[in-house]
Structures are given as structure tokens and as C-alpha cells.
Design an enzyme around this catalytic site. Structure first.
Site, PDB file in Angstrom:
ATOM      1  N   LYS A  16       0.832  -1.210   0.000  1.00 44.10           N
ATOM      2  CA  LYS A  16       0.000   0.000   0.000  1.00 44.10           C
ATOM      3  C   LYS A  16       0.868   1.261   0.000  1.00 44.10           C
ATOM      4  O   LYS A  16       2.051   1.190   0.342  1.00 44.10           O
ATOM      5  CB  LYS A  16      -0.939  -0.025   1.199  1.00 44.10           C
ATOM      6  N   ARG A  22     -11.244  -0.575  13.866  1.00 46.76           N
ATOM      7  CA  ARG A  22     -10.835   0.241  12.721  1.00 46.76           C
ATOM      8  C   ARG A  22     -11.619  -0.239  11.515  1.00 46.76           C
ATOM      9  O   ARG A  22     -12.483   0.443  11.006  1.00 46.76           O
ATOM     10  CB  ARG A  22      -9.318   0.055  12.533  1.00 46.76           C
ATOM     11  N   TYR A  70      16.900  30.462  10.099  1.00 43.89           N
ATOM     12  CA  TYR A  70      15.747  31.260  10.537  1.00 43.89           C
ATOM     13  C   TYR A  70      15.666  31.349  12.059  1.00 43.89           C
ATOM     14  O   TYR A  70      15.961  30.391  12.768  1.00 43.89           O
ATOM     15  CB  TYR A  70      14.449  30.598  10.066  1.00 43.89           C
ATOM     16  N   MET A  77      12.577  25.018   4.639  1.00 42.93           N
ATOM     17  CA  MET A  77      11.711  24.239   3.754  1.00 42.93           C
ATOM     18  C   MET A  77      12.527  23.368   2.803  1.00 42.93           C
ATOM     19  O   MET A  77      12.220  22.202   2.595  1.00 42.93           O
ATOM     20  CB  MET A  77      10.796  25.175   2.955  1.00 42.93           C
TER      21      MET A  77
HETATM   22  C1  PLP Z   1      -0.541  -2.308   6.689  1.00 36.57           C
HETATM   23  C2  PLP Z   1      -1.125  -3.629   6.969  1.00 36.57           C
HETATM   24  C3  PLP Z   1      -0.314  -4.781   6.940  1.00 36.57           C
HETATM   25  C4  PLP Z   1       1.189  -4.725   6.855  1.00 36.57           C
HETATM   26  O1  PLP Z   1       1.694  -4.268   8.112  1.00 36.57           O
HETATM   27  P1  PLP Z   1       3.250  -4.163   8.461  1.00 36.57           P
HETATM   28  O2  PLP Z   1       3.253  -3.768   9.897  1.00 36.57           O
HETATM   29  O3  PLP Z   1       3.805  -3.099   7.585  1.00 36.57           O
HETATM   30  O4  PLP Z   1       3.886  -5.476   8.222  1.00 36.57           O
HETATM   31  C5  PLP Z   1      -0.952  -6.004   7.037  1.00 36.57           C
HETATM   32  N1  PLP Z   1      -2.283  -6.092   7.234  1.00 36.57           N
HETATM   33  C6  PLP Z   1      -3.082  -5.005   7.302  1.00 36.57           C
HETATM   34  C7  PLP Z   1      -4.539  -5.165   7.529  1.00 36.57           C
HETATM   35  C8  PLP Z   1      -2.530  -3.738   7.202  1.00 36.57           C
HETATM   36  O5  PLP Z   1      -3.315  -2.659   7.298  1.00 36.57           O
END
Ligand code: PLP
Length: 358
Positions: free
Chosen positions: A36, A134, A254, A302
Site C-alpha cells: 500500500k 478500525r 531562521y 523548507m
Molecule cells: C498495513 C497492513 C499490513 C502490513 O503491516 P506491516 O506492519 O507493515 O507489516 C498487514 N495487514 C493489514 C490489515 C494492514 O493494514
């Protein structure tokens, strides 16, 4: 011509090695990959996923439908699963691109199964909430779902999944509580395939593996405390674009938050908070010139950071590179330094950086 800009180097071989190591560690359990957010910000989905495929991965998880469509255009023969589920009116797009939604509640289940003609050929993934609050079926919905078990049984492939809240902490008793809740669900919805663990859960032990694990961060070299064999993948280096003198009593940056106690030499590098290197590094962060640690001076701008090069002033010159994190000073250590987690270090890497896949 090569521009003088910050570079992120992504070691594809190490991604492959991390996958292969986890695959061996898990024995017969299938290892899916979490890719993802463009593989946790590393981009180059084509190259990264190609490496994972060549290591034997067939199942990929992304969060959003749009991410799934991008992947499907690149790869025809992998399973692409969408963690955020299928929302109203998205069903046709899922079918068109052969994407599998992770079914997170009862209304999704009814809508999705209602629009699939040949269920026998389809894959069904159902997510149960065992303590994240969640996504996933909660208790009331679970009872309703059980009444539809005949629909579930029509599918050839059914994966029952959940997600651990505290797997990064081996000693947290909540892991066992969630494991037991998951086992209860497994008893009710029996005879299918099961998946509970991401990276952290894998190293809690065999009983957390079930039929599939879904690592993400460990593939990209983060959270090496889960297992010492996880290899570093990412390093960031940056060229020096200016060298200056800072005289005793003068200030730099800054709001003048650094004042020189003696005459000093400084260098300026073209990266800043717009590239994800936040203000917390002001007067606190450091970079490496070879093995020499050089401190950041004053407030992070920045697009620019000032560093103290007094220690190496006779060697260092314009165009030389300094490193922010690498094999030795890993993204885990960099995350500690900036008060964040390795996930955040790599997912907020700037688009302005040149990305090299090695
Ligand atoms: C992001 C996610 C993972 C992977 O998690 P890691 O901690 O990066 O290994 C697996 N399952 C679900 C449901 C996730 O949201």
C-alpha cells in the site's frame, strides 16, 4: 546530465532477500506482501513488485481501490486485495479490474456477494475486528454473517483475516487476547483459510502464522528489532551545494536558533521539511560524511539544511555527498531520532528526490 539533488537508493535485492527470509521462516504459510501507499513510499511499484513476484509472492494487499487499478494495469497474474473494502457503487470497477475487496462489514458482504455470478470461481476475503476498532466485522455483524454461511461456502477460496494492534511489542498481553478472539472466529467459520499477522505478528511465533501472513515494513527493511536477519533496503544521500564560514558570535538559519561559540565551517544541503525532514531535526539531527558524524545547525528550512563541517573542512568539497540514513544508521534509528516510526520515515519521502532502484 545528473542533477545535484538528494537521492534515495532502494536495494531491490534486499527486498527480495527479506521476502525469502520471511518465506523460509514461515514454512508452509503463504507470504503475501503489503504494498500500500506505493510500497510504503518507495514508489516504482513495477520494480518492487517484480522483485517480490520473482521471490514467489502471488498475493498483494493495497489500501485503496485506486491503488489496485494502478497495479492491475501493470500486472495481470497476481491477486490484488483491497484492504479498505468495496464501497457503494464501486462493485463494477472491482469486477472490471479483477480486484478482491476485503469485506469489512455486513452491508459490503451482501452487496458484493449479490453481484458476483459465479461464486465458485471467486475469492472471498472477510476481515473480523479482534480489537483494533478500525475495520472488520464487529460482534453483532458477525452473528448476522453466520446466518449467511451458505453463501460463504459457495466460494472456492475463503480467507478469514484480522489484524493485530500491538504486535510491535512482543510482551504485550493484548497479542494473546487477539489471538484467542481470532481462534474463536476460526472455530465458528471453520474449514477456510486464515490470516492474522503482519510483520510484527510473524515474529511472535508459529501460532500466529495460520495460512497466510501479510508483511509490509519488514520487506522494506524497517523494524529490524522484530528479527535481526531483516536487511536494510533504503538509504538517502544528499550533495553539498554551498560551503560557508560562520564566525564566533554569529548565527545561522531562521530565527537565529544557533549561535557559534567559535569560528566554524558550515555546508548547506538541498533538502528540508518539504521533503519530510521535520523541524524536530533542528539543532539535533546529523548526517554522515563517510564515517564522520556532522551535526545539523539551526532551524530546518523548507528546502535547505545547514550542517557543521568544521571537523572535515580540509577534505569536504562542493558536490560531495552526505548520508542521512543507510545500512549502519538505519531508518529505525532515524525514526527514533525524529520521534517517529520507520513507516513514517519512508512513506513521507519527497517526490523531489531522485529514486534509484539498485
Ligand atoms: C498495513 C497492513 C499490513 C502490513 O503491516 P506491516 O506492519 O507493515 O507489516 C498487514 N495487514 C493489514 C490489515 C494492514 O493494514
Amino acid at each position: 546530465m545528473k542533477y545535484s539533488i538528494p537521492e534515495i537508493n532502494i536495494d531491490l535485492k534486499s527486498i527480495k532477500k527479506n521476502y525469502t527470509f520471511i518465506n523460509k521462516f514461515c514454512g508452509k504459510t503463504e507470504v503475501a506482501s503489503s504494498v500500500k501507499a506505493s510500497s510504503y513510499g518507495l514508489g516504482g511499484q513495477k520494480k518492487i513488485i517484480q522483485s517480490l513476484i520473482s521471490a514467489g509472492c502471488k498475493n498483494f494487499f493495497v489500501a485503496q481501490l485506486s491503488e489496485g487499478i494502478i497495479l492491475r494495469r501493470l500486472f495481470k497474474n497476481i491477486h490484488i486485495n483491497i484492504l479498505n473494502g468495496v464501497l457503494k457503487n464501486e462493485e463494477k470497477i472491482f469486477i472490471k479490474y479483477k480486484l478482491t475487496p476485503v469485506i469489512n462489514d455486513y452491508s459490503q458482504f451482501i452487496r458484493w456477494t449479490g453481484c458476483l455470478k459465479n461464486k465458485k470461481k471467486e475469492r472471498l476475503i472477510i476481515h473480523f475486528d479482534t480489537g483494533m476498532c478500525r475495520l472488520g466485522f464487529q460482534e453483532d455483524d458477525t452473528i448476522k454473517l453466520y446466518k449467511k454461511i451458505n453463501i460463504i461456502k459457495k466460494f472456492n477460496y475463503v480467507l478469514i483475516m484480522s489484524h493485530l494492534a500491538s504486535s510491535s511489542n512482543k510482551n504485550d498481553k493484548y497479542n494473546i487476547i487477539q489471538l484467542n478472539r481470532f481462534k474463536k472466529i476460526k472455530k465458528i467459520f471453520s474449514g477456510f483459510k486464515y490470516s492474522l499477522s503482519a510483520s510484527g505478528g510473524i515474529f511472535l511465533g508459529k501460532k500466529y502464522h495460520f495460512d497466510m501472513v501479510r508483511p509490509g515494513i519488514n520487506l522494506y527493511g524497517g523494524c529490524q528489532h522484530f528479527n535481526k536477519k531483516i536487511k536494510n533496503v533504503v538509504s538517502v544521500r544528499c550533495p553539498i551545494i554551498a560551503i560557508n564560514q560562520l564566525y564566533k558570535g554569529e548565527t545561522c538559519g531562521y530565527n537565529r536558533t544557533f549561535r557559534a561559540k567559535k569560528n566554524m565551517h558550515t555546508a548547506t544541503i538541498p533538502m528540508g521539511y518539504a521533503d519530510g525532514f521535520g523541524l524536530r531535526l533542528s539543532n539535533k539531527g546529523f548526517v554522515f560524511y563517510g564515517n564522520t558524524k556532522l551535526k545539523m545547525l539551526g532551524r530546518i528550512s523548507m528546502d535547505l539544511i545547514i550542517i557543521d563541517i568544521s571537523k572535515v573542512k580540509n577534505k569536504i568539497k562542493l558536490g560531495d555527498f552526505v548520508e542521512l540514513y543507510n545500512k549502519k544508521f538505519t531508518i529505525d534509528k532515524f525514526a527514533d531520532l525524529t520521534g517517529t516510526i520507520p513507516y513514517r520515515v519512508i512513506t513521507c519521502i519527497s517526490d523531489r528526490f531522485s529514486k534509484n532502484y539498485l
